[in-house]
Each structure stands twice: as structure tokens, then as C-alpha cells.
Design an enzyme around this catalytic site. Structure first.
Site, PDB file in Angstrom:
ATOM      1  N   GLU A 274       3.344   6.860  -2.283  1.00 30.57           N
ATOM      2  CA  GLU A 274       3.563   5.936  -1.151  1.00 30.57           C
ATOM      3  C   GLU A 274       3.179   6.682   0.136  1.00 30.57           C
ATOM      4  O   GLU A 274       3.539   7.834   0.318  1.00 30.57           O
ATOM      5  CB  GLU A 274       5.041   5.514  -1.168  1.00 30.57           C
ATOM      6  CG  GLU A 274       5.591   4.914   0.100  1.00 30.57           C
ATOM      7  CD  GLU A 274       4.975   3.577   0.506  1.00 30.57           C
ATOM      8  OE1 GLU A 274       5.067   2.614  -0.241  1.00 30.57           O
ATOM      9  OE2 GLU A 274       4.384   3.530   1.616  1.00 30.57           O
TER      10      GLU A 274
ATOM     11  N   GLY B 173      -2.620   6.925  -1.216  1.00 36.92           N
ATOM     12  CA  GLY B 173      -2.958   6.717  -2.626  1.00 36.92           C
ATOM     13  C   GLY B 173      -4.430   6.944  -2.914  1.00 36.92           C
ATOM     14  O   GLY B 173      -4.797   7.420  -3.995  1.00 36.92           O
TER      15      GLY B 173
ATOM     16  N   GLN C 225       2.993   2.101  10.166  1.00 35.09           N
ATOM     17  CA  GLN C 225       3.106   0.646  10.254  1.00 35.09           C
ATOM     18  C   GLN C 225       4.296   0.242  11.108  1.00 35.09           C
ATOM     19  O   GLN C 225       5.149   1.059  11.451  1.00 35.09           O
ATOM     20  CB  GLN C 225       3.260   0.068   8.826  1.00 35.09           C
ATOM     21  CG  GLN C 225       2.039   0.320   7.956  1.00 35.09           C
ATOM     22  CD  GLN C 225       2.338   0.325   6.455  1.00 35.09           C
ATOM     23  OE1 GLN C 225       1.997  -0.595   5.765  1.00 35.09           O
ATOM     24  NE2 GLN C 225       2.987   1.369   5.964  1.00 35.09           N
TER      25      GLN C 225
ATOM     26  N   ASP D 133       0.608  -1.378  -6.044  1.00 32.31           N
ATOM     27  CA  ASP D 133       1.583  -2.285  -5.409  1.00 32.31           C
ATOM     28  C   ASP D 133       1.433  -2.113  -3.904  1.00 32.31           C
ATOM     29  O   ASP D 133       2.269  -1.500  -3.240  1.00 32.31           O
ATOM     30  CB  ASP D 133       2.984  -1.895  -5.900  1.00 32.31           C
ATOM     31  CG  ASP D 133       4.066  -2.782  -5.324  1.00 32.31           C
ATOM     32  OD1 ASP D 133       3.745  -3.782  -4.661  1.00 32.31           O
ATOM     33  OD2 ASP D 133       5.251  -2.456  -5.526  1.00 32.31           O
TER      34      ASP D 133
ATOM     35  N   PRO E  91      -3.209   0.838   6.629  1.00 31.42           N
ATOM     36  CA  PRO E  91      -3.366   1.871   5.600  1.00 31.42           C
ATOM     37  C   PRO E  91      -3.715   1.317   4.216  1.00 31.42           C
ATOM     38  O   PRO E  91      -4.230   2.032   3.370  1.00 31.42           O
ATOM     39  CB  PRO E  91      -1.999   2.568   5.576  1.00 31.42           C
ATOM     40  CG  PRO E  91      -1.051   1.594   6.171  1.00 31.42           C
ATOM     41  CD  PRO E  91      -1.840   0.795   7.156  1.00 31.42           C
TER      42      PRO E  91
HETATM   43  N1  SAM Z   1       4.859  -6.507  -2.986  1.00 33.58           N
HETATM   44  C1  SAM Z   1       4.244  -6.296  -1.752  1.00 33.58           C
HETATM   45  C2  SAM Z   1       3.160  -7.281  -1.422  1.00 33.58           C
HETATM   46  O1  SAM Z   1       2.545  -7.820  -2.305  1.00 33.58           O
HETATM   47  O2  SAM Z   1       2.962  -7.520  -0.244  1.00 33.58           O
HETATM   48  C3  SAM Z   1       3.829  -4.877  -1.573  1.00 33.58           C
HETATM   49  C4  SAM Z   1       5.030  -4.132  -1.148  1.00 33.58           C
HETATM   50  S1  SAM Z   1       4.914  -2.423  -1.141  1.00 33.58           S
HETATM   51  C5  SAM Z   1       6.261  -2.089  -0.124  1.00 33.58           C
HETATM   52  C6  SAM Z   1       3.452  -1.979  -0.280  1.00 33.58           C
HETATM   53  C7  SAM Z   1       3.477  -0.507   0.106  1.00 33.58           C
HETATM   54  O3  SAM Z   1       2.149   0.009   0.107  1.00 33.58           O
HETATM   55  C8  SAM Z   1       4.040  -0.232   1.494  1.00 33.58           C
HETATM   56  O4  SAM Z   1       5.264   0.441   1.391  1.00 33.58           O
HETATM   57  C9  SAM Z   1       2.967   0.601   2.181  1.00 33.58           C
HETATM   58  O5  SAM Z   1       3.485   1.633   3.000  1.00 33.58           O
HETATM   59  C10 SAM Z   1       2.193   1.130   0.982  1.00 33.58           C
HETATM   60  N2  SAM Z   1       0.824   1.556   1.293  1.00 33.58           N
HETATM   61  C11 SAM Z   1      -0.071   0.967   2.116  1.00 33.58           C
HETATM   62  N3  SAM Z   1      -1.207   1.662   2.144  1.00 33.58           N
HETATM   63  C12 SAM Z   1      -1.047   2.722   1.320  1.00 33.58           C
HETATM   64  C13 SAM Z   1      -1.883   3.818   0.937  1.00 33.58           C
HETATM   65  N4  SAM Z   1      -3.122   3.949   1.421  1.00 33.58           N
HETATM   66  N5  SAM Z   1      -1.384   4.708   0.051  1.00 33.58           N
HETATM   67  C14 SAM Z   1      -0.130   4.577  -0.458  1.00 33.58           C
HETATM   68  N6  SAM Z   1       0.706   3.581  -0.113  1.00 33.58           N
HETATM   69  C15 SAM Z   1       0.251   2.662   0.762  1.00 33.58           C
END
Ligand code: SAM
Length: 290
Positions: free
Chosen positions: A115, A148, A40, A165, A172
């Protein structure tokens, strides 16, 4: 490189385009980092009102001023509803805010943070110490850097609560809104387990919520949604999905207040009334998810 920072009348502004027709702008008082990471694009910046923020692929993920709202509600609602969670899986959540709140529950013995982006965890430790605090050093925590969706298909581990989350269903994060992924979450849940998911802003992203609702209903027996309001996510209420195969509806239980009191935890947003009220949806949201 994608361009989310714009100069207007000599000031720098971060512009978040939630839809092609609407862009929210925040004045940028200081840019701490901007660039591509593994999966990203990330911008870390400061704003007078929201404090420190970061955005992934142009979407704001959190602000230090109001992250307590999202993080308390994405964690304490399923944890208190479950009643005795020992093992918790957090998917996404690399900023550490969700695991920080999960770890406040004394009965939790293990938290696995899955993550996809190692840099988000490193950036959180460096730029967001008030968010992750010392959560990553807690011996109950394991950090797994992988997708995930892949994790829930392959792991032999099981959990009492799964907290998704995630980013929005772009890049992704897209896979984290599919029926296959929700079935994978169900697969790793123990009996009586609960899955909670970030489902976006229903006013601006109704199709995304509808798709998430349909896909969750295909995987789980009981699917409900609850609403929170987070100022940094402009566009009205945000909905969170709540899915379980259990028939119990602990949010209506009169024991919820006593259970929260017994935990001796204090909160800035969450309480028993907020927990129950959050499940009362405005009509325009209820129509999307029913
Ligand atoms: N609170 C936030 C929102 O509602 O927008 C979410 C924040 S959190 C940092 C989201 C995280 O999901 C990111 O760090 C991103 O890298 C992770 N992420 C995205 N796709 C993913 C996947 N397929 N597997 C695991 N983590 C993932």
C-alpha cells in the site's frame, strides 16, 4: 484544500464527481476526519444507509454496509479459480478488507499487502475495525508501504495470486493501470498464477476500462472481465479484470461448487453460481473490453 463537503439547507453532503457531468451526493451525518495525507486527500464520514465510509481524492473507497460485495468478489474469485494459492500479493487495499477475506483460505501461507499510503492502514485500524478485523495481526501478513508499481518491478518474491485493490486511475493509482505495471504483475506470478484488478464503472468510465483491457491483453495471454454491483459505487456495474497465462477456465468447471463446499467457508455475496455468472457481461461492457 479540496472541498468535497457541501452545506445544503443546513445539512452537510459529501459530493463525489465521477465525471464532470455527474455528481453523487451522500448526506453526511458525522465527519470523523478530513484532511491531506501523504499522497491523497481523505474524508472519513458516516451516513445513515451506508454506515461508515471513506473517500480518497473525492472518490468513495468503501462503505461498511456493502464492502463485503467488493471484498468477497475481488478475493474468492481468483483464489478458488486458482485452487491452491499459497502466496498472495494485494496491491492497494490498505483498508484490510481484501486481506481479511484472503486469510480465510486455510491453504494461504503468506499475504503481502503493498500500500502506498501508511495512513490508510492506520485509519482502517482506528475507524474501520469491522473491515480489517484482526487481519493486520495475522502472522501470515506482511505490510509493505511503497508504490505497488515499483514493488512489482523490483521484488524477488513470487505469488500465486495478485489482487490489485486500487483507487481509480487518478493520482497515485494511475500507474496501476499501465501495461508496464501489468507486465510487472505477470513477472511476480508463479506458473498458473492469476491477477485480478479493480477496473471501475464501465458506464461512466468506458475509456478507463478500455485502456485497462488493452494494457492487460498486452501483458497476459488470457484476459477476461467480471462484473459486480456495489451500491456505494453509484453508476451501474463495476468491472474487475481477470488475467492469467494459464489456459484453464476454472470458473466453468463443475468442480467449483465442490471446492467451495470443501473449504467450509460461508459468504454474504459469493457462491459458485455468482462466480460463473459474473463473467457473463452485458453487451455494452463486452463491447468495451473485446
Ligand atoms: N475498493 C476500493 C475501490 O474500488 O475504490 C479500493 C480501496 S483501497 C483503499 C485503494 C488503495 O489503493 C488506497 O488505500 C490507495 O492509497 C492505494 N493505492 C493507490 N495507488 C497506489 C499505488 N501506486 N501503490 C500502492 N497502493 C496504491
Amino acid at each position: 484544500m479540496a472541498n468535497y463537503l457541501h452545506t445544503i439547507n443546513g445539512e452537510t453532503w459529501f459530493k463525489e464527481e465521477v465525471t464532470g457531468a455527474i455528481g453523487h451526493a451522500l448526506r453526511v451525518d458525522n465527519v470523523l476526519f478530513e484532511g491531506e495525507i501523504d499522497h491523497q486527500h481523505i474524508v472519513v464520514f458516516e451516513n445513515e444507509i451506508f454506515g461508515r465510509l471513506f473517500a480518497l481524492n473525492g472518490f468513495i473507497q468503501l462503505s461498511t454496509a456493502d464492502e463485503f460485495i467488493y471484498h468477497e468478489m475481488v478475493t474468492h474469485v481468483p483464489l478458488f479459480a486458482h485452487g491452491a494459492p499459497k502466496r498472495v500479493l494485494v496491491i492497494g487495499g490498505g483498508d484490510g478488507g481484501a486481506i481479511r477475506e484472503v486469510l480465510r483460505h486455510q491453504n494461504v501461507e503468506h499475504v503481502n499487502l503493498v500500500e502506498i499510503e501508511a495512513d490508510v492502514v492506520d485509519f482502517a485500524k482506528k475507524w474501520f475495525p469491522t473491515v480489517c478485523q484482526d487481519a493486520f495481526d495475522d502472522p501470515r501478513v506482511t505490510v509493505t508501504i511503497t508504490d505497488g508499481a515499483k514493488f512489482v518491478q523490483e521484488t524477488a518474491e513470487t505469488y500465486d495470486v495478485v489482487i490489485v485493490d486500487s483507487t481509480d486511475p487518478v493520482g497515485p493509482g494511475e500507474v496501476l493501470f499501465t501495461e508496464e505495471f501489468y507486465a510487472g504483475c505477470k513477472r511476480v506470478l508463479n506458473q498458473g498464477g492469476i491477477m485480478v484488478t479493480q477496473c471501475g464503472l464501465p458506464f461512466l468510465q468506458p475509456e478507463e476500462l478500455k485502456k485497462a483491457a488493452d494494457n492487460q491483453k498486452a501483458a497476459f495471454k488470457n484476459v477476461r472481465f467480471y462484473a459486480i454491483t456495489v451500491p456505494a459505487y453509484s453508476g451501474g456495474v463495476m468491472t474487475l479484470g481477470y488475467a492469467t497465462d494459464s489456459d484453464e477456465t476454472p470458473e466453468t468447471s463443475t468442480e467449483l461448487g465442490a471446492q467451495i463446499k470443501a473449504s467450509d467457508l460461508s459468504f454474504k455475496y459469493y457462491n459458485a453460481n455468482v462466480h460463473r455468472a459474473a463473467f457473463q457481461l452485458p453487451e455494452y461492457v463486452a463491447k468495451i473490453v473485446h
